[in-house]
Design a protein around this motif. Structure first.
Motif, mmCIF file in Angstrom:
data_model
loop_
_atom_site.group_PDB
_atom_site.id
_atom_site.type_symbol
_atom_site.label_atom_id
_atom_site.label_comp_id
_atom_site.label_asym_id
_atom_site.label_seq_id
_atom_site.Cartn_x
_atom_site.Cartn_y
_atom_site.Cartn_z
ATOM 1 N N ASN A 9 0.817 -1.219 0.000
ATOM 2 C CA ASN A 9 0.000 0.000 0.000
ATOM 3 C C ASN A 9 0.848 1.265 0.000
ATOM 4 O OD1 ASN A 9 -2.623 1.126 -0.092
ATOM 5 N ND2 ASN A 9 -2.518 1.647 2.076
ATOM 6 N N PHE A 10 1.902 1.254 -0.814
ATOM 7 C CA PHE A 10 2.802 2.410 -0.909
ATOM 8 C C PHE A 10 2.664 3.015 -2.298
ATOM 9 C CE2 PHE A 10 6.930 4.398 -1.793
ATOM 10 C CZ PHE A 10 7.083 5.207 -0.681
ATOM 11 N N ALA A 11 2.118 4.245 -2.371
ATOM 12 C CA ALA A 11 1.872 4.923 -3.650
ATOM 13 C C ALA A 11 1.033 4.002 -4.544
ATOM 14 C CB ALA A 11 3.185 5.341 -4.292
ATOM 15 N N ILE A 12 1.534 3.702 -5.755
ATOM 16 C CA ILE A 12 0.751 2.836 -6.653
ATOM 17 C C ILE A 12 1.140 1.359 -6.517
ATOM 18 C CG2 ILE A 12 0.332 4.681 -8.326
ATOM 19 C CD1 ILE A 12 2.542 3.456 -10.063
ATOM 20 N N ILE A 13 1.970 1.052 -5.505
ATOM 21 C CA ILE A 13 2.299 -0.352 -5.234
ATOM 22 C C ILE A 13 1.236 -0.920 -4.307
ATOM 23 C CG2 ILE A 13 3.959 -1.937 -4.218
ATOM 24 C CD1 ILE A 13 6.168 0.023 -4.946
ATOM 25 N N ASP A 14 0.485 -1.897 -4.799
ATOM 26 C CA ASP A 14 -0.523 -2.552 -3.979
ATOM 27 C C ASP A 14 0.171 -3.433 -2.944
ATOM 28 O OD1 ASP A 14 -2.637 -3.832 -2.863
ATOM 29 O OD2 ASP A 14 -3.211 -4.964 -4.655
ATOM 30 N N GLU A 15 0.852 -4.449 -3.426
ATOM 31 C CA GLU A 15 1.664 -5.302 -2.547
ATOM 32 C C GLU A 15 2.639 -6.086 -3.412
ATOM 33 O OE1 GLU A 15 1.309 -8.357 1.244
ATOM 34 O OE2 GLU A 15 -0.472 -7.909 0.050
ATOM 35 N N ILE A 16 3.921 -5.991 -3.080
ATOM 36 C CA ILE A 16 4.937 -6.766 -3.793
ATOM 37 C C ILE A 16 5.838 -7.440 -2.766
ATOM 38 C CG2 ILE A 16 4.938 -5.308 -5.849
ATOM 39 C CD1 ILE A 16 7.525 -4.045 -4.838
ATOM 40 N N ASP A 17 6.397 -8.571 -3.176
ATOM 41 C CA ASP A 17 7.321 -9.324 -2.332
ATOM 42 C C ASP A 17 8.425 -9.840 -3.255
ATOM 43 O OD1 ASP A 17 7.399 -10.532 0.586
ATOM 44 O OD2 ASP A 17 8.138 -12.082 -0.782
ATOM 45 N N VAL A 18 9.657 -9.351 -3.042
ATOM 46 C CA VAL A 18 10.758 -9.655 -3.959
ATOM 47 C C VAL A 18 11.896 -10.336 -3.209
ATOM 48 C CG1 VAL A 18 12.300 -8.745 -5.724
ATOM 49 C CG2 VAL A 18 10.185 -7.513 -5.171
ATOM 50 N N ASP A 19 12.348 -11.470 -3.723
ATOM 51 C CA ASP A 19 13.538 -12.140 -3.209
ATOM 52 C C ASP A 19 14.689 -11.834 -4.153
ATOM 53 O OD1 ASP A 19 12.258 -13.370 -1.025
ATOM 54 O OD2 ASP A 19 11.517 -14.975 -2.320
ATOM 55 N N PHE A 20 15.642 -11.031 -3.690
ATOM 56 C CA PHE A 20 16.776 -10.662 -4.527
ATOM 57 C C PHE A 20 17.841 -11.754 -4.485
ATOM 58 C CE2 PHE A 20 14.953 -6.461 -3.618
ATOM 59 C CZ PHE A 20 14.848 -5.969 -4.908
ATOM 60 N N GLY A 21 18.591 -11.845 -5.568
ATOM 61 C CA GLY A 21 19.657 -12.829 -5.637
ATOM 62 C C GLY A 21 21.008 -12.229 -5.291
ATOM 63 N N LYS A 22 22.028 -13.066 -5.294
ATOM 64 C CA LYS A 22 23.391 -12.594 -5.089
ATOM 65 C C LYS A 22 23.897 -11.926 -6.371
ATOM 66 C CE LYS A 22 24.599 -16.205 -1.747
ATOM 67 N NZ LYS A 22 25.525 -17.323 -1.432
ATOM 68 N N GLU A 510 -9.711 -0.081 -15.438
ATOM 69 C CA GLU A 510 -10.611 1.067 -15.297
ATOM 70 C C GLU A 510 -10.675 1.546 -13.858
ATOM 71 O OE1 GLU A 510 -14.401 0.084 -16.829
ATOM 72 O OE2 GLU A 510 -13.703 -0.182 -18.903
ATOM 73 N N GLU A 511 -10.465 0.624 -12.901
ATOM 74 C CA GLU A 511 -10.605 0.983 -11.487
ATOM 75 C C GLU A 511 -9.293 1.487 -10.861
ATOM 76 O OE1 GLU A 511 -11.451 -2.056 -12.646
ATOM 77 O OE2 GLU A 511 -13.623 -1.728 -12.800
ATOM 78 N N GLU A 512 -8.138 0.988 -11.341
ATOM 79 C CA GLU A 512 -6.896 1.310 -10.647
ATOM 80 C C GLU A 512 -5.685 1.123 -11.548
ATOM 81 O OE1 GLU A 512 -6.317 -1.375 -7.419
ATOM 82 O OE2 GLU A 512 -6.225 -3.150 -8.697
ATOM 83 N N THR A 513 -4.556 1.678 -11.062
ATOM 84 C CA THR A 513 -3.243 1.464 -11.668
ATOM 85 C C THR A 513 -2.302 1.019 -10.568
ATOM 86 O OG1 THR A 513 -3.595 3.157 -13.361
ATOM 87 C CG2 THR A 513 -1.318 2.528 -12.889
ATOM 88 N N ARG A 514 -1.580 -0.067 -10.794
ATOM 89 C CA ARG A 514 -0.671 -0.553 -9.761
ATOM 90 C C ARG A 514 0.626 -1.048 -10.393
ATOM 91 N NH1 ARG A 514 -1.158 -6.227 -9.233
ATOM 92 N NH2 ARG A 514 -2.919 -7.105 -10.412
#
Length: 560
Positions: A9-22, A510-514
């Motif tokens: 719920n940050f700006a246009i980010i609804d929800e993201i979960d990222v696992d970064f690599g080495k 039509e309802e949102e941008t994320r």
């Protein structure tokens, strides 16, 4: 390294979960997809200011959480100095943003933003946003130079820090005693009074506890006598006393004990009880005969206790504290009694310490200058590789007026990125993309001595293309061998070097941008490279070019 990023719920980010690599993590996407918002969310988690306007439309708060995997021993030590203990090798930094405030936590415990910033400085550098670039801050330059100079510089700094503590302690002592003759006379009189009062008290260790016990006993003398008298009545030989009853019982059982072996055992037990009662009653009787109450003795003890407590209120809570104070004022009296000799001795010590510090600081300065010459050359070459033609990098080492725990030098990095330009402090380089490339050059040279594991480069490709872009991609790959790199780029040459490739997408309805982010497979990465190269229309030729670029990048990484 940054193991995981969770944003909700940050700006246009609804929800993201990222696992970064080495190694080298590349983030690409269309313009306006939300790449800057993603990097901004990381900055927020690391303590940057945030407005409640950044809260999205799916609740009354935003949440950003970073999970760092800590493997570097030096970083672990620094975290523990901040009272941060990794759990299973991880440090979880989170910020919850509400309309009125932010809630900051590390490993689930609330902490001030200042602690968040200190922890983030140990774990991550963000290049492209000035507030998170450690290398633009002058106070970090000496640390970097000393790391580059190696263990000899570290050993010299430890010696200097120890001698500086002694030196500044001596200066404080001299400053405290630099008073007029009249003031010293008054102070001497007061100190002699304190010394006399403590010595006349003739204190001894453990005396207070002994007196407290005696006073408590004598103050309750009548209660003790009354209670013991009743005890003696209940357990003695008097009528209805315990001893009398036991004696009668013993006579009764003695008459029948020979009739049964079990009764003999009971008779023996009862005899033991009779003997114990006799011993007990004898002890009670002797205590009462010896017990005496003298009101004057009680008064003397109370007065002595008051004297001890008076000394404690003035000179220390314990006997040891008072004796330490006595030792201190005795030494002061000796100094004041022969003040000129005291000053002369201090000045001699000061001169010796200054000579020692000058010698060691000089060794450190020479070592720094030698390291600076090599470092200047290496960084200048790295800058030239990144298309800064005739760039100049200089490490300015100026003497300080006073000794410090880090020596007697002031260190600052200066740079001129254009021919004929004047040298300016590193922090005054204006262009974000230009500054990022400068940082990339420096970080590449420092790769073996920099303990910060995760580096984020934003806008590193602004204004570059062709050969410069290729050189930047090679530098990023080299740096990624010993660090975790997270880079947002618009250039295919850089994206092709990715060890892990993510795409950031804007999803509209039509309802949102994320905004969404997802990892790409090898085929999807090639398709994303083709999009960067070909724009709207991706032809077979563009896709083939993208595949060839990815293949060449993989071969190039083997030789770097």
């Amino acid at each position: 390294m940054l193991a995981n990023l969770h944003v909700k719920n940050f700006a246009i980010i609804d929800e993201i979960d990222v696992d970064f690599g080495k190694h080298l993590n590349i983030l690409t996407g269309e313009t306006g997809a939300g790449k800057s918002i993603l990097v901004g969310s990381i900055g927020i988690a690391l303590g940057a200011r945030v407005s409640s306007e950044m809260i999205g439309n799916r609740g009354d708060h935003a949440m950003v959480e970073l999970v760092f995997q800590i493997d570097d021993d030096e970083t672990l030590v620094a975290l523990r100095e901040l009272d941060i203990e990794p759990e299973d090798g991880q440090v979880v930094v989170s910020r919850k943003i509400t309309e009125n405030r932010s809630i900051n936590k590390i490993n689930g415990e609330s902490v001030p933003v200042s602690v968040i910033k200190k922890v983030s400085a140990l774990c991550m550098d963000i290049h492209g946003q000035h507030e998170h670039q450690s290398l633009i801050h002058k106070e970090y330059h000496m640390e970097v130079l000393d790391k580059y100079a190696g263990s000899e510089a570290t050993e010299l700094k430890e010696q200097i820090a120890e001698k500086c503590r002694e030196y500044h302690g001596l200066l404080r002592e001299m400053n405290q005693e630099s008073s007029s003759a009249e003031e010293r006379a008054r102070e001497l009189s007061f100190l002699e009074y304190e010394k006399k009062e403590i010595e006349e008290a003739k204190l001894r260790p453990g005396e207070e506890e002994e007196l407290e016990e005696q006073v408590r006993k004598l103050a309750n003398a009548s209660t003790i006598v009354e209670s013991l008298s009743r005890v003696y009545e209940l357990t003695g030989d008097q009528l209805n006393g315990s001893a009398s009853g036991v004696s009668q019982a013993l006579r009764q059982i003695s008459d029948v004990a020979e009739l049964d072996e079990q009764l003999v055992s009971m008779q023996s037990e009862l005899m033991d009880i009779e003997n114990l009662l006799a011993d007990f009653n004898r002890g009670v009787s002797e205590y009462m005969q010896d017990f005496s109450f003298d009101e004057s003795e009680l008064r003397q003890m109370e007065e002595r206790l008051d004297l001890i407590r008076n000394c404690q209120s003035k000179y220390g809570k314990t006997y040891e504290d008072i004796m330490a104070h006595l030792q201190e004022i005795t030494e002061k009296i000796e100094r004041f009694s022969d003040y000129e000799e005291f000053l002369r001795t201090c000045e001699e010590k000061k001169k010796v310490m200054e000579n020692e510090l000058t010698e060691i600081c000089g060794q450190l300065t020479n070592l720094r200058k030698e390291a600076a010459t090599k470092l200047e050359r290496s960084i200048t070459e790295a800058l030239e590789d990144l298309n800064f033609e005739k760039a100049r990098f200089q490490i300015c080492i100026e003497p300080l007026a006073e000794f410090s725990s880090k020596g007697k030098d002031d260190v600052e990095f200066l740079i001129a990125t254009n021919p004929g330009a004047e040298l300016y402090p590193l922090g005054k380089v204006a262009s974000g993309g230009e500054l990022s490339r400068v940082m990339l050059a420096i970080k590449t040279v420092f790769a073996d001595v920099d303990s910060i594991e995760t580096l984020i480069f934003d806008e590193i490709d602004v204004g570059i293309s062709g050969r410069t872009a290729q050189k930047v991609s090679e530098k990023m790959s080299i740096l990624g061998t010993d660090h975790q790199i997270i880079c947002i780029t618009h250039l295919a040459q850089i994206a092709a070097m990715a060890d892990t490739h993510f795409v950031i997408e804007k999803i509209s309805s039509e309802e949102e941008t994320r905004t969404n982010i997802r990892p790409l497979s090898v085929e999807e990465s090639e398709e994303e490279l083709a999009r960067i190269l070909g724009g709207v229309e991706i032809t077979e030729a563009v896709l083939a070019n993208a595949k060839e670029m990815k293949s060449l990048a993989n071969k190039q990484k083997q030789y770097l």
